[in-house]
Design an enzyme around this catalytic site. Structure first.
Site, PDB file in Angstrom:
ATOM      1  N   ASP A   1       0.865  -1.170   0.000  1.00 28.57           N
ATOM      2  CA  ASP A   1       0.000   0.000   0.000  1.00 28.57           C
ATOM      3  C   ASP A   1       0.910   1.232   0.000  1.00 28.57           C
ATOM      4  OD1 ASP A   1      -2.289   1.694   0.408  1.00 28.57           O
ATOM      5  OD2 ASP A   1      -1.777   1.737   2.533  1.00 28.57           O
TER       6      ASP A   1
ATOM      7  N   ASP B   1      -0.047   5.146   1.125  1.00 28.97           N
ATOM      8  CA  ASP B   1      -0.228   6.000   2.293  1.00 28.97           C
ATOM      9  C   ASP B   1      -0.236   5.195   3.588  1.00 28.97           C
ATOM     10  OD1 ASP B   1      -1.387   9.019   1.422  1.00 28.97           O
ATOM     11  OD2 ASP B   1      -1.536   7.467  -0.101  1.00 28.97           O
TER      12      ASP B   1
ATOM     13  N   ASP C   1       0.323   9.379   5.665  1.00 27.54           N
ATOM     14  CA  ASP C   1      -0.955   9.565   4.982  1.00 27.54           C
ATOM     15  C   ASP C   1      -1.009  10.935   4.317  1.00 27.54           C
ATOM     16  OD1 ASP C   1      -3.499   8.994   4.127  1.00 27.54           O
ATOM     17  OD2 ASP C   1      -4.474   9.592   5.991  1.00 27.54           O
TER      18      ASP C   1
ATOM     19  N   THR D   1      -1.797   1.194  -5.005  1.00 26.51           N
ATOM     20  CA  THR D   1      -2.343   2.350  -4.300  1.00 26.51           C
ATOM     21  C   THR D   1      -3.710   2.746  -4.829  1.00 26.51           C
ATOM     22  OG1 THR D   1      -1.983   4.714  -3.851  1.00 26.51           O
ATOM     23  CG2 THR D   1      -1.034   3.841  -5.879  1.00 26.51           C
TER      24      THR D   1
ATOM     25  N   ASP E   1     -10.471  10.821   4.027  1.00 31.52           N
ATOM     26  CA  ASP E   1     -11.413  10.856   2.916  1.00 31.52           C
ATOM     27  C   ASP E   1     -12.115   9.509   2.818  1.00 31.52           C
ATOM     28  OD1 ASP E   1      -9.298   9.299   2.093  1.00 31.52           O
ATOM     29  OD2 ASP E   1      -8.581  10.694   0.569  1.00 31.52           O
TER      30      ASP E   1
ATOM     31  N   LYS F   1      -7.753  -4.393  -4.420  1.00 34.91           N
ATOM     32  CA  LYS F   1      -6.371  -4.884  -4.360  1.00 34.91           C
ATOM     33  C   LYS F   1      -6.263  -6.399  -4.576  1.00 34.91           C
ATOM     34  CE  LYS F   1      -4.604  -0.923  -1.915  1.00 34.91           C
ATOM     35  NZ  LYS F   1      -3.756  -0.354  -0.858  1.00 34.91           N
TER      36      LYS F   1
ATOM     37  N   ASP G   1      -1.937  -1.232   5.622  1.00 38.79           N
ATOM     38  CA  ASP G   1      -2.411  -0.798   6.939  1.00 38.79           C
ATOM     39  C   ASP G   1      -3.932  -0.798   7.048  1.00 38.79           C
ATOM     40  OD1 ASP G   1      -3.132   2.636   6.931  1.00 38.79           O
ATOM     41  OD2 ASP G   1      -2.496   1.549   5.149  1.00 38.79           O
TER      42      ASP G   1
END
Length: 369
Positions: A14, A16, A22, A51, A266, A274, A297
């Protein structure tokens, strides 16, 4: 990590809160992570950043988010073959890029992976020829040669969506279903913004729609409410759950993979997820699940890493620092020398122009303050 041992062939991350803070970028402070990733690339391990950030097929925008890592590839004198082990999957599973070495002045904006509808994909253009030997920046200037950069170039659809690959085919999903799914999500998001009195903006892209803080201009429009600077976690979770429910009860039901998630600041719905990204990479590289690993995460039911568990072993981390610790274990189990503390503490001086950042929502360049 112990079970996979030295058989690891693909590791995906991932972005962020996994590789960088982030809403931030992979910058010069991420040296420990950069060096660990480079060691994997140099030992023929495929590394992919998967991402939710979706900037279409504009590789230069993803390059800004990953500038500290990409510049390190050149600083470490990596070969073209080593650099080309690095990939980026944007928009969850919609836009696949491969890293390569190009002259710094090469314009990559004309390189498109898409055929026109109805065209034979076998005739898709590929990237222009690439020099086989990288030229470090200081040597290039001294010898009068062109400086090279690590650039992200779209992978042709004909390559990673080929008929003979037993993986998902997100490019060929019906556009009518894509549009309807986005319509349902947009309607629900707008209703939620009104009912919860959120000072939020909604942005619709080609294959995603999201809600994020609206800025001080919305205070006058929504005098009683919140979200001009930051939306509360509970409000974002509520929006995600409402969108999930609207999709669940839709008739006819959707059969497209999708992802609805709370990104921390957001909330988004993305076409694809994913699981699709990792499965597509496994098919592209012809790798079994047991030789792959995903690190992220967001493994709660309102997170976007959860779907990856259906395609690969996963590690749940909470910060880029923990990712660094995980990579140290990965290196040891691959029988690769881990990054030493002295190496990890090295800091590079930011060059002029490195302070530029992207608005993570729109992809527009904004000046640092």
């Amino acid at each position: 990590i112990l079970a996979i041992g030295d058989t690891l062939k693909l590791i995906s991350f991932d972005g962020d809160q996994t590789l960088y803070d982030d809403g931030g970028n992979f910058d010069a402070d991420n040296d420990e992570l950069a060096l660990a990733i480079i060691r994997l690339l140099c030992h023929d391990v495929k590394v992919a950043v998967v991402t939710a950030a979706g900037y279409g097929w504009n590789g230069s925008k993803y390059e800004v988010r990953l500038k500290g890592l990409l510049s390190r590839f050149v600083d470490e004198n990596m070969t073209k073959e080593q650099v080309e082990n690095f990939f980026v999957f944007g928009g969850e599973s919609n836009y696949l890029f491969q890293c390569t070495l190009l002259d710094a002045d090469v314009d990559t904006s004309h390189i498109s992976p898409f055929p026109k509808k109805g065209e034979d994909t076998s005739g898709l253009p590929t990237a222009p020829p690439i020099p086989s030997t990288p030229v470090p920046e200081h040597e290039g200037h001294a010898a009068g040669k062109k400086t090279q950069k690590a650039r992200l170039v779209p992978v042709p659809i004909a390559d990673w969506q080929a008929d003979d690959l037993n993986g998902p085919k997100p490019y060929f999903w019906p556009e009518a279903q894509v549009k309807t799914l986005l319509d349902v999500a947009e309607k629900t998001m707008r209703e939620t913004v009104d009912e919860l009195r959120l000072r939020a903006r909604i942005m619709r892209k080609e294959r995603s729609i999201g809600c994020f803080p609206g800025g001080p201009d919305l205070i006058k429009k929504v005098p009683i409410g919140h979200g001009s600077n930051r939306l509360k976690r509970e409000a974002l979770d509520e929006m995600v759950l409402r969108v999930m429910e609207a999709i669940r009860i839709h008739d006819p039901p959707f059969d497209l993979p999708y992802c609805v998630f709370n990104g921390g600041t957001d909330a988004w719905l993305d076409i694809g997820n994913k699981r699709v990204a990792v499965a597509a990479l496994q098919a592209f590289f012809r790798l079994p699940q047991e030789q792959c690993l995903h690190v992220g995460d967001q493994f709660l039911n309102v997170g976007n890493d959860l779907a990856a568990r259906d395609a690969t072993p996963c590690i749940w981390i909470t910060s880029p620092r923990e990712t660094g610790k995980v990579l140290q274990h990965v290196l040891r189990n691959k029988k690769i020398a881990p990054v030493s503390q002295d190496e990890g503490m090295m800091k590079r001086t930011l060059k002029e122009g490195d302070a530029a950042k992207l608005c993570v929502y729109t992809g527009e360049t904004v000046a640092s303050t």
